[in-house]
Scaffold this motif. Sequence first.
Motif, mmCIF file in Angstrom:
data_model
loop_
_atom_site.group_PDB
_atom_site.id
_atom_site.type_symbol
_atom_site.label_atom_id
_atom_site.label_comp_id
_atom_site.label_asym_id
_atom_site.label_seq_id
_atom_site.Cartn_x
_atom_site.Cartn_y
_atom_site.Cartn_z
ATOM 1 N N ARG A 284 69.150 -7.941 36.205
ATOM 2 C CA ARG A 284 69.380 -6.583 36.957
ATOM 3 C C ARG A 284 67.783 -5.781 37.223
ATOM 4 N NH1 ARG A 284 72.476 -8.415 33.035
ATOM 5 N NH2 ARG A 284 71.582 -8.157 31.096
ATOM 6 N N PRO A 285 67.626 -6.646 38.187
ATOM 7 C CA PRO A 285 65.922 -6.074 38.683
ATOM 8 C C PRO A 285 66.378 -4.519 39.491
ATOM 9 C CG PRO A 285 66.966 -7.283 40.288
ATOM 10 C CD PRO A 285 67.981 -7.432 38.870
ATOM 11 N N TRP A 286 67.706 -4.095 39.523
ATOM 12 C CA TRP A 286 67.575 -2.452 40.791
ATOM 13 C C TRP A 286 67.477 -1.851 39.058
ATOM 14 C CZ3 TRP A 286 71.766 -6.464 39.267
ATOM 15 C CH2 TRP A 286 72.101 -6.710 38.596
ATOM 16 N N LEU A 287 67.291 -1.864 38.050
ATOM 17 C CA LEU A 287 67.168 -0.456 36.815
ATOM 18 C C LEU A 287 65.835 -0.225 36.697
ATOM 19 C CD1 LEU A 287 69.766 -2.660 34.203
ATOM 20 C CD2 LEU A 287 70.172 -0.520 35.957
ATOM 21 N N LEU A 288 65.202 -1.257 37.984
ATOM 22 C CA LEU A 288 63.443 -0.665 37.659
ATOM 23 C C LEU A 288 63.093 0.903 37.802
ATOM 24 C CD1 LEU A 288 60.650 -1.336 37.114
ATOM 25 C CD2 LEU A 288 60.346 -2.892 38.955
ATOM 26 N N PRO A 289 64.163 0.809 39.091
ATOM 27 C CA PRO A 289 63.061 2.487 40.117
ATOM 28 C C PRO A 289 64.078 3.400 38.803
ATOM 29 C CG PRO A 289 64.216 1.668 41.923
ATOM 30 C CD PRO A 289 64.526 0.355 40.205
ATOM 31 N N ALA A 290 64.657 3.511 38.147
ATOM 32 C CA ALA A 290 65.339 4.329 37.257
ATOM 33 C C ALA A 290 64.286 3.960 35.591
ATOM 34 C CB ALA A 290 67.213 4.368 36.014
ATOM 35 N N PHE A 291 64.318 2.998 35.036
ATOM 36 C CA PHE A 291 62.532 3.163 34.404
ATOM 37 C C PHE A 291 61.852 3.575 34.808
ATOM 38 C CE2 PHE A 291 59.436 0.249 32.825
ATOM 39 C CZ PHE A 291 59.002 0.225 31.561
ATOM 40 N N LEU A 292 61.340 3.454 35.885
ATOM 41 C CA LEU A 292 59.605 4.026 36.450
ATOM 42 C C LEU A 292 59.808 5.535 36.654
ATOM 43 C CD1 LEU A 292 58.804 1.258 38.661
ATOM 44 C CD2 LEU A 292 58.078 1.794 36.918
ATOM 45 N N ARG A 293 61.215 5.997 37.264
ATOM 46 C CA ARG A 293 61.167 7.694 37.118
ATOM 47 C C ARG A 293 61.052 8.213 35.697
ATOM 48 N NH1 ARG A 293 65.469 5.693 40.718
ATOM 49 N NH2 ARG A 293 67.145 6.522 39.245
ATOM 50 N N THR A 294 60.898 7.571 35.160
ATOM 51 C CA THR A 294 61.367 7.626 33.799
ATOM 52 C C THR A 294 59.604 7.789 33.417
ATOM 53 O OG1 THR A 294 63.405 7.835 32.446
ATOM 54 C CG2 THR A 294 61.782 8.503 30.637
ATOM 55 N N LEU A 295 59.290 6.582 32.952
ATOM 56 C CA LEU A 295 58.008 6.178 32.364
ATOM 57 C C LEU A 295 56.947 6.177 33.564
ATOM 58 C CD1 LEU A 295 57.407 5.123 30.207
ATOM 59 C CD2 LEU A 295 57.041 2.920 30.649
ATOM 60 N N HIS A 296 56.853 7.562 33.768
ATOM 61 C CA HIS A 296 55.544 6.995 34.927
ATOM 62 C C HIS A 296 53.998 8.277 34.935
ATOM 63 C CE1 HIS A 296 58.078 11.203 35.376
ATOM 64 N NE2 HIS A 296 56.774 11.771 35.888
ATOM 65 N N MET A 297 53.702 8.232 36.033
ATOM 66 C CA MET A 297 52.081 7.932 35.509
ATOM 67 C C MET A 297 51.749 9.701 36.617
ATOM 68 S SD MET A 297 51.072 6.261 33.226
ATOM 69 C CE MET A 297 51.943 4.823 32.255
ATOM 70 N N PRO A 298 50.375 10.622 36.126
ATOM 71 C CA PRO A 298 50.384 11.708 36.328
ATOM 72 C C PRO A 298 49.402 10.909 37.999
ATOM 73 C CG PRO A 298 49.445 11.669 34.478
ATOM 74 C CD PRO A 298 49.829 10.402 35.016
ATOM 75 N N ASN A 299 49.932 11.646 39.161
ATOM 76 C CA ASN A 299 49.184 11.466 39.958
ATOM 77 C C ASN A 299 47.906 11.960 41.096
ATOM 78 O OD1 ASN A 299 49.978 13.530 41.684
ATOM 79 N ND2 ASN A 299 52.124 12.446 42.733
ATOM 80 N N ASN A 300 47.091 12.420 40.468
ATOM 81 C CA ASN A 300 46.371 13.245 40.318
ATOM 82 C C ASN A 300 44.508 12.243 39.899
ATOM 83 O OD1 ASN A 300 47.144 14.375 38.328
ATOM 84 N ND2 ASN A 300 45.813 16.172 38.476
ATOM 85 N N THR B 255 50.966 19.464 27.365
ATOM 86 C CA THR B 255 50.882 18.883 28.338
ATOM 87 C C THR B 255 51.853 17.307 28.881
ATOM 88 O OG1 THR B 255 48.489 19.753 28.757
ATOM 89 C CG2 THR B 255 49.473 17.865 29.866
ATOM 90 N N ASN B 256 52.455 17.408 29.771
ATOM 91 C CA ASN B 256 53.264 16.932 30.237
ATOM 92 C C ASN B 256 52.521 15.582 31.252
ATOM 93 O OD1 ASN B 256 54.927 17.247 32.241
ATOM 94 N ND2 ASN B 256 55.608 18.815 29.932
ATOM 95 N N VAL B 257 53.222 14.562 31.734
ATOM 96 C CA VAL B 257 52.746 13.916 32.392
ATOM 97 C C VAL B 257 52.886 14.769 33.702
ATOM 98 C CG1 VAL B 257 53.630 11.531 31.261
ATOM 99 C CG2 VAL B 257 55.013 12.552 33.061
ATOM 100 N N ASP B 258 53.644 15.644 34.306
ATOM 101 C CA ASP B 258 53.731 16.365 35.019
ATOM 102 C C ASP B 258 52.813 17.877 35.307
ATOM 103 O OD1 ASP B 258 55.944 14.195 36.664
ATOM 104 O OD2 ASP B 258 57.661 15.489 34.910
ATOM 105 N N ASN B 259 53.046 17.951 34.374
ATOM 106 C CA ASN B 259 51.549 19.343 34.037
ATOM 107 C C ASN B 259 50.233 19.299 33.841
ATOM 108 O OD1 ASN B 259 51.339 18.559 31.448
ATOM 109 N ND2 ASN B 259 53.147 20.953 31.311
#
Length: 296
Positions: free
Chosen positions: A280-296, A83-87
């Motif tokens: 450099r706050p514009w780097l946050l979206p790239a950070f969150l795309r990697t360190l994200h959580m399941p949404n179910n 299992t990983n965060v996307d499955n």
Amino acid sequence: MLVDMHVAPGKWVEARVALRHAANRFAELLSAVPDPEVPATRSWSVAQTAAHMASLAWACTTIAGTGPDATRDDVLDKQFGATNVDNVRDFNDLLLRQYVEERDLAALTDQLLRDVTTVLETTDGRDPTEAVDWLGGSRLPLAGLLAHLTNELHIHGWDIARGIRAPWTIPPADAGMFFELFLLGVIHFGYGGLLDSTPRASRRRITVQFRSRYTTPATIVLDGSLDGPGNRDRVTVEAPRPDNDVRLSFHPPSLNLMLFGRLSAARVALTGKVVVWGPRPWLLPAFLRTLHMPNN
């Protein structure tokens, strides 16, 4: 400087009290449900959500090591390791299909409370930093295991309360333990294959400093300049520095609801529950795309 994992005795007590409190409140919420088939999420009814929580509590008894009566079989063990965060949905669906067939809310409530009690009794007196196996070959401290289950009760309690139009509050100090004990804990002890499905965010080092009234300040580092496990970004925890790329001040319940897809980033930003600044706050979206959580 990398940060060592430490859980103060008082924080361990608080984590245990928070889990018991969350379970009791979740049980009270279920007792007020007029129709178990009311939708709670896009995919689950209230009854299915309650069964999901009962299955997670049971799974935690196996992770905490409660003896041969709570062991996982080969099928579940294989899915647990893959299992990983996307499955993670596949793991949850397997639990619901094969291990928790009950859908009666009263019976599910009894099962949930019984297994939460088992987890608390089994971990009583143990070192909160004792490492246990987690999804995808990762490891986390016992305190993180309890904080994760507490957060699941908070998030899915929020789902059910919305479905039946009932009030639901998440205590900020209890919610903060998800970040401090679970998220930082699994990074510290080894996140295994949890991020294996996530493409490399960038070829640079991104540092995001997290601060709230309820947690110890910490910086999570996403390093795309080094090859992490499986040629993915390497994630570590460091002490905060003045030159961190992003500084993020957060209200723990709002951050958790945002990370799990219940609240939008725009909403929590507009209400001041999550505030972002730094060089450099514009780097946050790239950070969150990697360190994200399941949404179910």
